[in-house]
Design a protein around this motif. Structure first.
Motif, PDB file in Angstrom:
ATOM      1  N   ASP A 204     -35.995   6.729 -15.656  1.00 60.48           N
ATOM      2  CA  ASP A 204     -35.031   5.641 -15.815  1.00 60.48           C
ATOM      3  C   ASP A 204     -34.040   5.651 -14.653  1.00 60.48           C
ATOM      4  O   ASP A 204     -32.936   6.192 -14.744  1.00 60.48           O
ATOM      5  N   ILE A 205     -34.448   5.058 -13.545  1.00 60.19           N
ATOM      6  CA  ILE A 205     -33.611   5.058 -12.352  1.00 60.19           C
ATOM      7  C   ILE A 205     -32.298   4.332 -12.613  1.00 60.19           C
ATOM      8  O   ILE A 205     -31.240   4.734 -12.125  1.00 60.19           O
ATOM      9  N   GLU A 206     -32.345   3.272 -13.400  1.00 62.05           N
ATOM     10  CA  GLU A 206     -31.141   2.486 -13.669  1.00 62.05           C
ATOM     11  C   GLU A 206     -30.064   3.336 -14.339  1.00 62.05           C
ATOM     12  O   GLU A 206     -28.890   3.296 -13.954  1.00 62.05           O
ATOM     13  N   SER A 207     -30.466   4.149 -15.332  1.00 60.96           N
ATOM     14  CA  SER A 207     -29.505   5.041 -15.997  1.00 60.96           C
ATOM     15  C   SER A 207     -29.004   6.113 -15.034  1.00 60.96           C
ATOM     16  O   SER A 207     -27.821   6.467 -15.035  1.00 60.96           O
ATOM     17  N   ALA A 208     -29.910   6.635 -14.205  1.00 61.14           N
ATOM     18  CA  ALA A 208     -29.526   7.681 -13.253  1.00 61.14           C
ATOM     19  C   ALA A 208     -28.462   7.169 -12.285  1.00 61.14           C
ATOM     20  O   ALA A 208     -27.514   7.886 -11.952  1.00 61.14           O
ATOM     21  N   LEU A 209     -28.611   5.910 -11.863  1.00 59.84           N
ATOM     22  CA  LEU A 209     -27.654   5.353 -10.915  1.00 59.84           C
ATOM     23  C   LEU A 209     -26.254   5.229 -11.508  1.00 59.84           C
ATOM     24  O   LEU A 209     -25.267   5.195 -10.786  1.00 59.84           O
ATOM     25  N   GLN A 210     -26.169   5.182 -12.835  1.00 60.97           N
ATOM     26  CA  GLN A 210     -24.869   5.038 -13.487  1.00 60.97           C
ATOM     27  C   GLN A 210     -24.039   6.313 -13.420  1.00 60.97           C
ATOM     28  O   GLN A 210     -22.806   6.239 -13.389  1.00 60.97           O
ATOM     29  N   ILE A 211     -24.696   7.480 -13.416  1.00 54.65           N
ATOM     30  CA  ILE A 211     -23.927   8.720 -13.536  1.00 54.65           C
ATOM     31  C   ILE A 211     -24.185   9.735 -12.432  1.00 54.65           C
ATOM     32  O   ILE A 211     -23.401  10.665 -12.259  1.00 54.65           O
ATOM     33  N   ALA A 212     -25.270   9.589 -11.678  1.00 54.18           N
ATOM     34  CA  ALA A 212     -25.638  10.616 -10.696  1.00 54.18           C
ATOM     35  C   ALA A 212     -24.768  10.546  -9.448  1.00 54.18           C
ATOM     36  O   ALA A 212     -24.199   9.502  -9.108  1.00 54.18           O
ATOM     37  N   ASP A 213     -24.662  11.685  -8.777  1.00 54.25           N
ATOM     38  CA  ASP A 213     -24.001  11.749  -7.476  1.00 54.25           C
ATOM     39  C   ASP A 213     -25.024  11.637  -6.353  1.00 54.25           C
ATOM     40  O   ASP A 213     -24.750  11.042  -5.314  1.00 54.25           O
ATOM     41  N   LYS A 214     -26.218  12.229  -6.582  1.00 56.45           N
ATOM     42  CA  LYS A 214     -27.293  12.186  -5.593  1.00 56.45           C
ATOM     43  C   LYS A 214     -28.609  11.901  -6.301  1.00 56.45           C
ATOM     44  O   LYS A 214     -28.778  12.192  -7.481  1.00 56.45           O
ATOM     45  N   ILE A 215     -29.540  11.339  -5.532  1.00 52.18           N
ATOM     46  CA  ILE A 215     -30.882  11.034  -6.026  1.00 52.18           C
ATOM     47  C   ILE A 215     -31.893  11.790  -5.178  1.00 52.18           C
ATOM     48  O   ILE A 215     -31.844  11.724  -3.944  1.00 52.18           O
ATOM     49  N   ALA A 216     -32.798  12.524  -5.826  1.00 54.56           N
ATOM     50  CA  ALA A 216     -33.918  13.164  -5.135  1.00 54.56           C
ATOM     51  C   ALA A 216     -35.190  12.433  -5.562  1.00 54.56           C
ATOM     52  O   ALA A 216     -35.473  12.320  -6.759  1.00 54.56           O
ATOM     53  N   VAL A 217     -35.932  11.932  -4.597  1.00 52.32           N
ATOM     54  CA  VAL A 217     -37.154  11.171  -4.884  1.00 52.32           C
ATOM     55  C   VAL A 217     -38.360  12.063  -4.618  1.00 52.32           C
ATOM     56  O   VAL A 217     -38.514  12.609  -3.522  1.00 52.32           O
TER      57      VAL A 217
END
Length: 307
Positions: A204-217
């Protein structure tokens, strides 16, 4: 400050085919991530990209036919098998994807209380159940009496009361209603704000974008990009890797354009860049060797064409 660091992690599994021929399938290769105290790192990627295996490798709970190389450090010291056992559940907690991690012979309330290290365990368990909308009578139930959503909330509760330094949440929100999802995500943000490091493994990338500081793909068992969450906002111009951009464009709220082709199976990985067969930017050089991950624009990327 880095609290947990994974460098060049590779995981292979021994398997036997017809005629008892032994083969090794490398499902994770040259995987790199860093968890910072006070931050949430969201790990995203398709199924089979190595997200859950990373969590299990950190905690030392891979099956016996797994071979692991690379270095994992926790608070600056290598996580040996002995140290993994010592910190598991005490300083590093897992919110697992499978509800089978619950003890089938133990009331769920008692299971959550065993994770409480300080203070009144019963009070802590009841407070977290109330926060996640689990009625008090649920604490006397066994796992088989719970719905899928209730079981996930119970697993989430064990991490929420544990007081650990690192939380690894493996797909913690599927099957939960939006109100409970928001409560869970808010709790992860609260953990991080208190100095805990959180790894949120999710589709759920959309939820991750709400709270994360960094994204690892992740793609096909390796890290292709690590970036600040702000890079995934706007029109994707700040995203570095072609796969990350394609993943962003595939979201319904964006262009909703599917990525052609499919992620390769570990037994049939291409030579060179693992994304090359599906990449519009691929050149002959991409097929020669897997690119090293490199620093770029205050992030990291595994692509020779990224600018």
């Amino acid at each position: 400050m880095s609290i947990l660091e994974v460098k060049n992690l590779s995981v292979s599994f021994k398997q036997y085919t017809a005629g008892l021929k032994q083969t090794n399938h490398k499902v994770i290769s040259s995987l790199n991530v860093t968890l910072e105290a006070g931050e949430i790192l969201a790990v995203v990627g398709a199924s089979g990209s190595g997200k859950s295996l990373l969590a299990h490798a950190i905690l030392g709970i891979l099956p016996s036919n797994a071979s692991v190389s690379g270095v994992i450090t926790f608070e600056g010291e290598e996580l040996t098998s002995a140290r993994q056992k010592a910190v598991r559940g005490k300083e590093i907690a897992l919110v697992p994807q499978s509800v089978n991690f619950l003890d089938p012979l133990m009331h769920v309330g008692s299971q959550v209380r065993t994770s409480v290290k300080k203070g009144d365990a019963v009070k802590a368990q009841r407070a977290v159940f109330e926060r996640l909308h689990l009625r008090q009578e649920v604490e006397q139930m066994y796992p088989f009496q719970l719905s899928g959503g209730m079981a996930r909330r119970t697993l989430l509760s064990t991490a929420m009361v544990s007081g650990v330094k690192v939380i690894i949440a493996d797909e913690p929100t599927p099957g939960l209603d939006p109100v409970v999802i928001k409560e869970a995500l808010d709790q992860f943000r609260e953990f991080a704000n208190q100095g805990c490091a959180v790894m949120l493994i999710t589709h759920d990338i959309e939820s991750a974008l709400q709270i994360a500081d960094k994204i690892a793909v992740f793609y096909a068992g390796t890290t292709v990009e690590i970036a600040k969450v702000e890079d995934f906002l706007g029109q994707s111009e700040a995203i570095r890797h072609p796969y990350s951009k394609a993943l962003w464009r595939a979201l319904p709220q964006n262009d909703f354009i599917p990525i052609p082709g499919s992620q390769p199976h570990p037994s049939a990985l291409p030579t060179g860049c693992l994304f090359a067969p599906r990449c519009e930017m691929a050149t002959p050089e991409c097929w020669e060797a897997q690119p090293d991950i490199r620093n770029l624009r205050d992030g990291m990327v595994r692509c020779i064409h990224a600018t």
